[in-house]
Design an enzyme around this catalytic site. Structure first.
Site, PDB file in Angstrom:
ATOM      1  N   SER A   1      -2.023  29.768 -14.512  1.00 48.75           N
ATOM      2  CA  SER A   1      -2.748  29.127 -12.894  1.00 48.75           C
ATOM      3  C   SER A   1      -2.862  29.889 -12.313  1.00 48.75           C
ATOM      4  O   SER A   1      -2.089  31.249 -12.200  1.00 48.75           O
ATOM      5  CB  SER A   1      -2.061  27.865 -12.639  1.00 48.75           C
ATOM      6  OG  SER A   1      -0.819  27.753 -11.664  1.00 48.75           O
ATOM      7  N   LYS A   2      -3.945  29.128 -11.364  1.00 50.85           N
ATOM      8  CA  LYS A   2      -3.807  30.749  -9.979  1.00 50.85           C
ATOM      9  C   LYS A   2      -3.091  30.877  -9.953  1.00 50.85           C
ATOM     10  O   LYS A   2      -3.123  32.430  -9.082  1.00 50.85           O
ATOM     11  CB  LYS A   2      -4.591  29.933  -9.105  1.00 50.85           C
ATOM     12  CG  LYS A   2      -5.988  29.926  -9.817  1.00 50.85           C
ATOM     13  CD  LYS A   2      -6.939  31.102  -9.197  1.00 50.85           C
ATOM     14  CE  LYS A   2      -8.489  31.599  -9.644  1.00 50.85           C
ATOM     15  NZ  LYS A   2      -9.096  32.739  -9.971  1.00 50.85           N
TER      16      LYS A   2
END
Ligand code: GLU
Length: 497
Positions: free
Chosen positions: A257-258
């Site tokens: 994820s980010k």
């Protein structure tokens, strides 16, 4: 021939809700490889039925991302195909027809419950510590109540009448059979009050209509896959082979994820990871040919890609490995090809024009071999080449003066080098190198000291492409001019002191 070796029809079915995640691109790669391996077709279908999540421009971005990876769909938006249209918002009639069929058979039912009522039901369930979900109120209406609501013209949704008992088995190719208790499933909405289908209904109708043989998708869809299997059973259709793919994980083993840094495939492409390196690298996340083979061309991947080698557990995105792959692929490019790929980066940095002239191109082609060995990503090229392109504005004496020398001894050494270089019979790399090496001995200096001073004098930096190659690329006049400026700068120090 076994079933899985027949020409496969695979599909990538994104919802246009944002950028293409690198994990989704890995899904595309597996789908594309499997279609190519079996001589089948890879279909792109836009699942744009959730109007609330629709993001303007996202569809173009995702098509562009797939194209930039050098992958192309055989059927889908822009190219068409026998099952057009390939955008769900343009296929509403089809979903309605199929919904009518299952309504008539009693596998779907209309539900007039208001959002307020649904909220209240869930709150009550929560208070009783029960899992949330619809209480099937409208499934149990009497014929009179139903007729009355039909006549009222009130808005309704259409729900799936999940069997209340028994179990549904999803035969996943990677994980084997997965059993779900029907009693735990929800009567999910299949058609919304705006007339649009939900993902669950549209995906089944379209995979069937488009004759998809392998439904390959992220494993987050396993949880709702029994609903899809039920729909196939209600329609009496043959199911596709279910292939839920392992996750792409970050270095900490959690789903990427980010938090882990870049996740959009375009971030990687923009930085100058080559599509062919990304293709090879991503193909190896959750799949492998054998224990050792890593570098594989596109054709080798197509030839070797089989579903039985997909692993059920996630694969980690290892940036160091990607950097290594990219370096390998960069070194495989011809000078002309690497030049071509670097020009947009150099143009962005203002080192060449937006439409580079033939002379600019030739100049870059001459410089490219200097950096080809050390380039990790294409976007590093402007910084490396800027040293060659632009003469240093000023000199940092802390860099220019070697530790064991001072301003005046450095100045003398650079003087001697300038004189020696001016007299060289030719400006070949080997000739420059030989002369400067012998000069070091004549001056009684350490090779490292003189060469570092020359490197800083020629480029303004301690890190640069190889020294003699750089001098060669600069040309004799430019090299001498730079050395003289460095000498002059030291003179200023000498006078000041
Ligand atoms: N539209 C779904 C998504 O965006 C597709 C899932 C599937 O491939 O079935 O993830």
């Amino acid at each position: 021939m076994t079933n899985t070796e027949r020409p496969a029809r695979t599909r990538f079915a994104p919802s246009p809700t944002g950028y293409v995640h690198i994990g989704s691109m890995r899904t595309v790669i597996f789908e594309w490889l499997w279609a190519r391996h079996t001589g089948g077709q890879f279909v792109l279908r836009i699942e744009d039925t959730d109007r609330n999540r629709y993001v303007e421009g996202a569809e173009d971005q995702l098509k562009e991302s797939i194209r930039r990876m050098g992958l192309m769909w055989d059927e889908g938006p822009d190219v068409g195909g026998p099952f057009a249209p390939y955008k769900q918002s343009e296929r509403l009639d089809l979903y309605h027809r199929h919904a009518d069929e299952l309504l008539a058979k009693g596998h779907l039912y209309k539900c007039w419950c208001t959002p307020e009522r649904l909220k209240q039901v869930n709150e009550e369930k929560q208070a009783r510590k029960e899992p949330p979900g619809y209480d099937r109120h409208c499934r149990n209406l009497s014929p009179e109540e139903r007729a009355e609501l039909e006549a009222s013209g009130k808005q309704y949704v259409i729900r799936l009448a999940v069997p209340l008992e028994g179990e549904t088995i999803v035969n996943d190719l990677i994980r084997g059979p997965i059993t779900f208790q029907n009693a735990l499933q929800n009567d999910m909405v299949m058609l919304k009050s705006d007339g649009f289908p939900t993902y669950h209904f549209a995906v089944v109708v379209d995979d069937h209509e488009m004759q998809i043989t392998h439904a390959m998708r992220a494993d987050e869809w396993i949880a709702t896959s029994p609903l899809h299997v039920m729909l196939y059973q209600f329609f009496g259709w043959e199911q596709p082979v279910w292939v839920h793919l392992p996750n792409v994980l970050g270095a900490d083993g959690k789903k990427l994820s980010k938090r882990h840094g870049d996740t959009a495939i375009t971030d990687y492409l923009d930085k100058g990871y080559l599509p062919e390196a990304l293709l090879n690298f991503l193909a190896l996340i959750g799949w492998g040919y054998d224990e050792t083979t890593e570098i594989m061309t596109r054709d080798e991947l197509i030839e070797r890609f089989t579903l039985d080698r997909i692993s059920p557990s996630g694969g980690v995105l290892n940036l160091e490995k990607l950097n290594k792959f990219n370096g390998i692929y960069i070194r495989q490019l011809s000078t002309a090809e690497l030049t071509e790929r670097l020009l947009p980066y150099l143009a962005d940095a203002g080192l060449v024009g937006a439409e580079p002239s033939a002379a600019e191109r030739a100049r870059i082609e001459e410089l490219v071999p200097l950096i080809q060995e050390r380039l990790v990503v294409l976007s590093e090229a402007p910084d490396l080449l800027r040293l060659v392109f632009t003469a240093p504005d000023s000199y940092d004496h802390a860099l220019l003066i070697p530790k064991k020398l001072d301003a005046s001894t450095t100045q003398q050494a650079l003087h001697a080098a300038t004189a020696a270089l001016r007299e060289l019979p030719s400006w070949e790399v080997a000739v420059i190198e030989a002369r400067l090496r012998s000069l070091t001995e004549e001056l009684g200096l350490k090779v490292g000291d003189l060469f570092m001073a020359l490197r800083v004098a020629a480029t303004g930096s301690k890190v640069s492409p190889p020294l003699f190659e750089t001098m060669h690329a600069l040309g004799r006049e430019e090299t001498l001019t730079r050395l003289e400026r460095a000498i002059a700068s030291l003179g200023a120090v000498g006078t000041a002191a």
